[in-house]
Design an enzyme around this catalytic site. Structure first.
Site, mmCIF file in Angstrom:
data_model
loop_
_atom_site.group_PDB
_atom_site.id
_atom_site.type_symbol
_atom_site.label_atom_id
_atom_site.label_comp_id
_atom_site.label_asym_id
_atom_site.label_seq_id
_atom_site.Cartn_x
_atom_site.Cartn_y
_atom_site.Cartn_z
ATOM 1 C CG ASP A 34 0.676 -0.112 10.464
ATOM 2 O OD1 ASP A 34 -0.256 -0.960 11.862
ATOM 3 O OD2 ASP A 34 1.357 0.618 10.733
ATOM 4 C CB SER A 35 -1.297 -5.761 9.190
ATOM 5 O OG SER A 35 -0.140 -5.449 9.088
#
Length: 75
Positions: A34-35
């Site tokens: 994920d980010s």
């Protein structure tokens, strides 16, 4: 070699098996990062290689190969 080190970092950060990570692996789609994982990866790269990765460059880190090429070209 840069690829082996990046693969090791990703294995540690994302709890992945070595054979799942190739130069063509998409960091988000294939490795399910994920980010926050991407930010963590960039911070580790900056510490490890003494680089400062500009924010606009991070958007170009789509595959493991993109990261490896960036490091090889900037160290």
């Amino acid at each position: 070699m840069v690829f082996e080190r990046i693969r090791q970092i990703l294995m540690d950060q994302l709890d992945l098996e070595e054979d799942k990570i190739t130069l063509e692996s998409d960091i988000i789609d294939d490795l399910e990062a994920d980010s926050l994982d991407v930010v963590d990866l960039v911070m580790t790269i900056e510490d490890e290689y003494g680089l400062e990765v500009p924010d606009d460059q991070i958007e170009n880190f789509r595959t493991v190969g993109d990261v490896v090429r960036y490091i090889e070209e900037n160290t």
